[in-house]
Motif scaffolding. Structure first.
Motif, PDB file in Angstrom:
ATOM      1  N   THR A 185     -11.200  -7.252  -7.089  1.00 20.42           N
ATOM      2  CA  THR A 185      -9.978  -8.362  -5.912  1.00 20.42           C
ATOM      3  C   THR A 185      -9.543  -6.590  -5.511  1.00 20.42           C
ATOM      4  N   HIS A 186      -8.449  -7.836  -3.992  1.00 19.97           N
ATOM      5  CA  HIS A 186      -7.338  -6.292  -2.943  1.00 19.97           C
ATOM      6  C   HIS A 186      -6.822  -6.303  -3.310  1.00 19.97           C
ATOM      7  N   LEU A 187      -5.778  -6.540  -4.689  1.00 22.79           N
ATOM      8  CA  LEU A 187      -4.924  -6.360  -6.209  1.00 22.79           C
ATOM      9  C   LEU A 187      -4.812  -4.801  -5.728  1.00 22.79           C
ATOM     10  N   ARG A 188      -4.605  -4.442  -4.861  1.00 25.04           N
ATOM     11  CA  ARG A 188      -3.688  -2.898  -5.320  1.00 25.04           C
ATOM     12  C   ARG A 188      -2.261  -1.699  -5.610  1.00 25.04           C
ATOM     13  N   ALA A 189      -1.954  -2.339  -5.237  1.00 26.48           N
ATOM     14  CA  ALA A 189      -0.534  -2.126  -5.426  1.00 26.48           C
ATOM     15  C   ALA A 189       0.660  -3.021  -6.175  1.00 26.48           C
ATOM     16  N   ILE A 190       1.799  -2.192  -6.598  1.00 26.36           N
ATOM     17  CA  ILE A 190       3.541  -2.949  -6.521  1.00 26.36           C
ATOM     18  C   ILE A 190       4.575  -1.737  -5.860  1.00 26.36           C
ATOM     19  N   GLN A 191       4.862  -2.607  -5.853  1.00 25.65           N
ATOM     20  CA  GLN A 191       6.688  -1.940  -5.911  1.00 25.65           C
ATOM     21  C   GLN A 191       7.955  -2.345  -6.130  1.00 25.65           C
ATOM     22  N   LEU A 192       8.551  -1.715  -7.126  1.00 25.01           N
ATOM     23  CA  LEU A 192       9.592  -1.663  -7.190  1.00 25.01           C
ATOM     24  C   LEU A 192      10.605  -0.623  -7.204  1.00 25.01           C
ATOM     25  N   PRO A 193      12.087  -0.558  -7.367  1.00 23.80           N
ATOM     26  CA  PRO A 193      13.077   0.167  -7.379  1.00 23.80           C
ATOM     27  C   PRO A 193      13.373   0.710  -8.591  1.00 23.80           C
ATOM     28  N   VAL A 194      13.203   2.172  -7.947  1.00 17.72           N
ATOM     29  CA  VAL A 194      13.579   3.379  -9.170  1.00 17.72           C
ATOM     30  C   VAL A 194      14.542   3.977  -8.721  1.00 17.72           C
ATOM     31  N   SER A 195      15.468   4.101  -9.068  1.00 16.63           N
ATOM     32  CA  SER A 195      16.630   5.519  -8.911  1.00 16.63           C
ATOM     33  C   SER A 195      17.761   5.336  -9.955  1.00 16.63           C
ATOM     34  N   LEU A 196      18.647   6.412 -10.105  1.00 21.02           N
ATOM     35  CA  LEU A 196      19.425   6.556 -10.603  1.00 21.02           C
ATOM     36  C   LEU A 196      20.391   5.641 -11.140  1.00 21.02           C
ATOM     37  N   ILE A 197      20.219   4.468 -10.362  1.00 26.03           N
ATOM     38  CA  ILE A 197      21.144   2.819 -10.912  1.00 26.03           C
ATOM     39  C   ILE A 197      19.997   2.250 -11.076  1.00 26.03           C
ATOM     40  N   GLU A 198      18.289   2.278 -11.082  1.00 27.79           N
ATOM     41  CA  GLU A 198      17.307   1.425 -11.484  1.00 27.79           C
ATOM     42  C   GLU A 198      16.500   2.428 -12.588  1.00 27.79           C
ATOM     43  N   LEU A 199      16.846   2.929 -14.017  1.00 31.51           N
ATOM     44  CA  LEU A 199      16.575   3.902 -14.608  1.00 31.51           C
ATOM     45  C   LEU A 199      15.502   3.611 -15.628  1.00 31.51           C
ATOM     46  N   ALA A 200      15.629   2.791 -15.741  1.00 26.58           N
ATOM     47  CA  ALA A 200      14.647   2.245 -16.847  1.00 26.58           C
ATOM     48  C   ALA A 200      13.104   2.027 -16.225  1.00 26.58           C
ATOM     49  N   PRO A 201      12.872   2.389 -15.461  1.00 19.38           N
ATOM     50  CA  PRO A 201      11.243   2.386 -15.419  1.00 19.38           C
ATOM     51  C   PRO A 201      11.260   3.947 -15.451  1.00 19.38           C
ATOM     52  N   VAL A 202      11.918   4.875 -14.855  1.00 17.83           N
ATOM     53  CA  VAL A 202      11.767   5.948 -15.421  1.00 17.83           C
ATOM     54  C   VAL A 202      11.363   6.668 -16.918  1.00 17.83           C
ATOM     55  N   ALA A 203      12.670   5.616 -17.358  1.00 19.21           N
ATOM     56  CA  ALA A 203      12.780   5.877 -18.675  1.00 19.21           C
ATOM     57  C   ALA A 203      10.939   5.736 -19.245  1.00 19.21           C
ATOM     58  N   GLU A 204      10.625   4.540 -19.188  1.00 17.85           N
ATOM     59  CA  GLU A 204       9.266   3.966 -19.672  1.00 17.85           C
ATOM     60  C   GLU A 204       8.595   4.579 -19.602  1.00 17.85           C
ATOM     61  N   PHE A 207      -2.199 -14.689  -3.723  1.00 22.03           N
ATOM     62  CA  PHE A 207      -2.803 -14.002  -3.731  1.00 22.03           C
ATOM     63  C   PHE A 207      -4.534 -14.845  -2.914  1.00 22.03           C
ATOM     64  N   THR A 208      -4.732 -16.405  -3.176  1.00 21.89           N
ATOM     65  CA  THR A 208      -6.002 -16.429  -2.712  1.00 21.89           C
ATOM     66  C   THR A 208      -6.124 -16.662  -1.491  1.00 21.89           C
ATOM     67  N   ILE A 209      -5.176 -16.834  -0.677  1.00 16.24           N
ATOM     68  CA  ILE A 209      -5.015 -16.764   1.186  1.00 16.24           C
ATOM     69  C   ILE A 209      -5.180 -14.799   1.172  1.00 16.24           C
ATOM     70  N   PHE A 210      -4.451 -14.229   0.420  1.00 13.33           N
ATOM     71  CA  PHE A 210      -4.569 -12.831   0.762  1.00 13.33           C
ATOM     72  C   PHE A 210      -6.308 -12.217   0.528  1.00 13.33           C
ATOM     73  N   GLU A 211      -6.572 -12.657  -0.433  1.00 12.29           N
ATOM     74  CA  GLU A 211      -8.746 -12.521  -0.873  1.00 12.29           C
ATOM     75  C   GLU A 211      -9.017 -12.773   0.157  1.00 12.29           C
ATOM     76  N   GLU A 212      -8.828 -14.599   1.219  1.00 10.13           N
ATOM     77  CA  GLU A 212      -9.466 -14.953   2.339  1.00 10.13           C
ATOM     78  C   GLU A 212      -9.156 -14.075   3.381  1.00 10.13           C
ATOM     79  N   ALA A 213      -7.983 -13.890   4.192  1.00  8.21           N
ATOM     80  CA  ALA A 213      -7.877 -12.953   4.397  1.00  8.21           C
ATOM     81  C   ALA A 213      -8.439 -11.390   4.521  1.00  8.21           C
ATOM     82  N   ALA A 214      -8.806 -11.042   3.677  1.00  8.61           N
ATOM     83  CA  ALA A 214      -9.439  -9.288   3.065  1.00  8.61           C
ATOM     84  C   ALA A 214     -10.808  -9.897   3.929  1.00  8.61           C
ATOM     85  N   HIS A 215     -11.441 -10.663   3.082  1.00  8.83           N
ATOM     86  CA  HIS A 215     -13.262 -10.805   3.343  1.00  8.83           C
ATOM     87  C   HIS A 215     -12.262 -11.170   4.865  1.00  8.83           C
ATOM     88  N   GLN A 216     -12.238 -12.082   5.529  1.00  9.98           N
ATOM     89  CA  GLN A 216     -12.118 -12.611   7.295  1.00  9.98           C
ATOM     90  C   GLN A 216     -11.508 -10.510   7.767  1.00  9.98           C
TER      91      GLN A 216
END
Length: 214
Positions: A95-114, A49-58
């Motif tokens: 910070t420049h942290l903006r997003a996450i990506q994770l699997p969501v489907s009928l197989i990976e259904l726990a995130p939906v229930a939560e 993330f330190t590298i990414f923050e530097e890249a964002a500032h550049q």
């Protein structure tokens, strides 16, 4: 996740895409380097993330995030861990942290229930202002054959098996969007039906999660 490699990939991706900067840069599956050492992993993420923050500032990237397959479910890290790592990397609460990506489907259904109960990574990310993007909504195409006609009819009457599976993901509260590829125009139009139709009501989604024992 070495700094030199990350810097190389940023510059290479900018060149390959023909862009002045990358809009959103994901650190993919950092949990694969955990080897059971969570403290070491969080230090590596902070360094990345330190590298990414530097890249964002550049001006090389606009923002960054983490794309994970099992980071949240395995306990390798939490949303709080990621926000803390970003703040340490930036030396600031901003910070420049903006997003996450994770699997969501009928197989990976726990995130939906939560998410339906206001818990889990989707709700936690929304609580701190992060976008959440669902990946693998058909679990790499596996669900095309796994979803029965009866299950599709139970989920969304009149929908095809693919559209029914996608409609569950499309109806998940708290998602900014879904990452999906299609091999033909017909497949794309079928997927579009799932995302353009009215969302499945939360109570109905809960019933689906219960039936599939999420």
């Amino acid at each position: 996740m070495s700094p030199a490699y990350l810097q190389h990939r940023i510059s290479t991706n900018i060149t390959e895409l023909g862009r002045e900067r990358l809009d959103l840069l994901y650190l993919h599956n950092p949990e694969h380097d955990a080897h059971g050492d969570r403290r070491r992993l969080l230090k590596q993420i902070t360094r990345a993330f330190t590298i990414f923050e530097e890249a964002a500032h550049q001006g090389d990237i606009t923002c960054y995030g983490i794309a994970t397959w099992s980071g949240f479910t395995s306990g390798a890290f939490t949303i709080h861990d990621l926000v803390t790592a970003a703040q340490q990397a930036a030396g600031s609460a901003r910070t420049h942290l903006r997003a996450i990506q994770l699997p969501v489907s009928l197989i990976e259904l726990a995130p939906v229930a939560e998410a339906l109960h206001g818990s889990g990574p989707i709700a936690a990310a929304a609580g701190v202002g992060l976008e959440v993007w669902a990946s693998a909504p058909l679990n790499g195409g596996e669900l095309v054959d796994l979803v029965s006609y009866d299950l599709a009819e139970f989920i969304n009457p009149g929908f095809s098996r693919v559209a029914a599976a996608l409609s569950v993901v499309a109806s998940t509260p708290g998602l900014a969007g879904v990452l999906l590829s299609a091999s033909t125009t017909a497949h794309w139009q079928e997927a579009g039906r799932a995302f353009q139709s009215p969302a499945i009501p939360p109570t109905r989604l809960q019933d689906i999660c219960h039936v599939l024992r999420a």
